[in-house]
Design an enzyme around this catalytic site. Sequence first.
Site, short mmCIF file in Angstrom:
data_model
loop_
_atom_site.label_atom_id
_atom_site.label_comp_id
_atom_site.label_asym_id
_atom_site.label_seq_id
_atom_site.Cartn_x
_atom_site.Cartn_y
_atom_site.Cartn_z
N SER A 170 19.75 -8.85 33.03
CA SER A 170 18.65 -8.03 33.54
C SER A 170 18.31 -8.43 34.98
O SER A 170 18.02 -7.57 35.81
CB SER A 170 17.43 -8.09 32.63
OG SER A 170 17.06 -9.42 32.38
N SER A 190 30.85 -12.21 35.09
CA SER A 190 29.95 -12.36 33.95
C SER A 190 30.84 -12.80 32.80
O SER A 190 32.07 -12.80 32.95
CB SER A 190 29.25 -11.00 33.83
OG SER A 190 28.91 -10.64 32.60
N GLY A 247 18.71 -18.93 39.71
CA GLY A 247 18.92 -19.19 38.28
C GLY A 247 18.37 -20.54 37.88
O GLY A 247 17.18 -20.69 37.62
N ARG A 248 19.26 -21.53 37.88
CA ARG A 248 18.84 -22.89 37.61
C ARG A 248 19.59 -23.79 38.60
O ARG A 248 20.75 -23.51 38.92
CB ARG A 248 19.20 -23.33 36.17
CG ARG A 248 18.27 -22.78 35.10
CD ARG A 248 16.90 -23.44 35.13
NE ARG A 248 16.00 -22.90 34.12
CZ ARG A 248 15.16 -21.91 34.33
NH1 ARG A 248 15.12 -21.30 35.48
NH2 ARG A 248 14.35 -21.49 33.37
N GLU A 277 14.10 -30.68 40.11
CA GLU A 277 12.78 -30.27 40.60
C GLU A 277 11.72 -31.25 40.13
O GLU A 277 11.79 -31.78 39.03
CB GLU A 277 12.46 -28.87 40.07
CG GLU A 277 13.35 -27.81 40.67
CD GLU A 277 13.19 -26.46 40.00
OE1 GLU A 277 12.10 -26.17 39.46
OE2 GLU A 277 14.16 -25.68 40.03
N HIS A 295 10.59 -22.68 43.43
CA HIS A 295 10.68 -21.97 42.15
C HIS A 295 9.66 -20.84 42.17
O HIS A 295 8.74 -20.80 41.36
CB HIS A 295 10.43 -22.93 40.98
CG HIS A 295 11.13 -22.49 39.73
ND1 HIS A 295 11.82 -23.35 38.90
CD2 HIS A 295 11.27 -21.27 39.14
CE1 HIS A 295 12.35 -22.68 37.88
NE2 HIS A 295 12.02 -21.42 38.01
#
Lengths: 331, 296
Positions: A170, A190, A247-248, A277, A295
């Site tokens: 999404s 993907s 994302g991360r 983080e 973030h």
Amino acid sequence: MANKETQQQFSSEELPIVLVNRLPSFKLPFQDHLLSHFHLLDPHDSPETYDSFLSRHSNSIRALITVGPTPVTAEFLNLLPRLELIVGTSAGLNHIDLSACRSRGIAVTHSSSAFSEDVADCAVGLLTDVLRRISAADRFVRDRMWPVKKEYPIGFKLGGKRVGIVGLGSIGSEVAKRISAFGCIIAYNSRKKKQSVPFPFYASVCDLAANSDVLILCCALTEETHHIVNKDVMVALGKQGVIINVGRGSLIDEKELVQSLVRGEIGGAGLDVFENEPNVPKELFELDNVVLSPHCAVMTPQSFEALLELIVTNLKAFFSSKPLLSAVSIE
Amino acid sequence: MESIGVLMAYPMNSYLEQELEKRFNLLRFWTVPEKSTFLATHKNSIRAVVGNASAGADSELIEVLPRLEIVSSFSVGLDKIDLAKCKEKGIRVTNTPDVLTEVVADLAIGLMLAVLRKPCQSDRSLGKKVGIIGLGRIGMAVAKRAEAFRCLINYYSRTEKPEIKYKYYPNVVELAANSDILVVACSLTEETRHIINREVIDALGPKGVLINVVRGPHVDEPELVSALVERRLGGAGLDVFEHEPEVPEELFGLDNVVLLPHVGSGTVETRQAMADLVIGNLEAHFLNKPLLTPVV
């Protein structure tokens, strides 16, 4: 908190029970609203010890909400023999032991669609900032350099840039929608090719990088995607390449990224997330071609409402044995 | 053509300077200490002026250059050129439309996102109502991009455009009152000078954001500054100012603004395309061919 217990007991006959799993420093957002639909059990709101509370209620707990990054481990799952559903409130799921859920047959819902627009906005904001040097130019003006230096180094156009999206869920789809309007050329990687999508698919991130000017990371962090952007990918992307990560942090080998940026081996980066983080590698602070945000895709009023609706809808669907709205398919 | 004097007002692009030097006698006006003496000396050889957003050909300059035939602007904006005087004297004018439309619109959106990413704005998302003043090339390009962010587009322009699906507001105050983000995208003329005034700023309000990527004088700058300092206006993204390169000091301490040094067309690709248009127009003129992008 005694009042809350009493209030909950009044409605406990009618409303379905949901356990609130949270680290003490995290509050359950929109708790009042949820209380009108569900009988919430929160061990931290009880005078009992955590373990005692949990074991007293464990047989009546079929669903839980896990707040923010509060972990759900296999050990924790063992304390809840009747658990069938976990509702996450954050976009990511890397704090939930998904394979333990899979073995127990526990469904998990994510909330990424509530945030997708905000995260996508953040991604595009980072990209325009890097290519057009917006943050660096703002500093130039505030440092009173404009009357002195007269000209500011020019940037690069977005139109015609080949943008490779890693993860076309999404968030990735919302990013694609936005950058199409800037005239970017989109391709993606993907887990599986998506039949209904008009963009070229690359089975490996390295191949995607070799054919892109920009990489935007929108995928979930899993064992497979850990450090998916490594040295090889950065080399493939090339000296003018730009990496955007919403994302991360651990999607990228951060040490390699920092070195590549410092050595001028890649063109620039826009980063909203980091491996550790809130720590950010200090070398990045000196670089004008790097844009950093803390973030930033956080709760905005719109995503807040969308998140609440998603959570309530998923829980209600579960308790009336209807299909869940945003179940994660755990392969 | 080497004897044709081309007067360039300001440094604007080294590629442009290089190419002009190959073809013409390029006179770099900014390097001249005694400007009126210089003009008096060279007035009979100067047949072209190359201007930009900072300086073009005003009435005074046109008066002292009897052999001026063409003004070629390294910009799409024409506010630094006395168009009426050029028409009167049969002086041709060219600009650089289209080649910079997309990058200016990109920057408008980039500014919006940058303002809204600031910590003081964290309780709001990209406001869904975007009001655009001027729905020409740049305005339409901004609208197209904002729509992709699921924004609702409203506009004001001199006349309503019935073929456009966005909602029209007959005046800027009403548009501002119905916008979360107000974008100035029209050209600068006498009518649009200070089109963003106190009334408009008040209507936009403490949650509103102003984005200006066109010309500084569109905005009553002292009014804007006090509104931002007093938080009567939520935020602003500004690429242009009334007295560039001077920027009001009070803005430097604010966390609700993004300030850029007029970089709207500032990409490698765009500046090259603009330079090619200036060169192409001048060449065409002096070879008696049709101009590429004439305005007058």
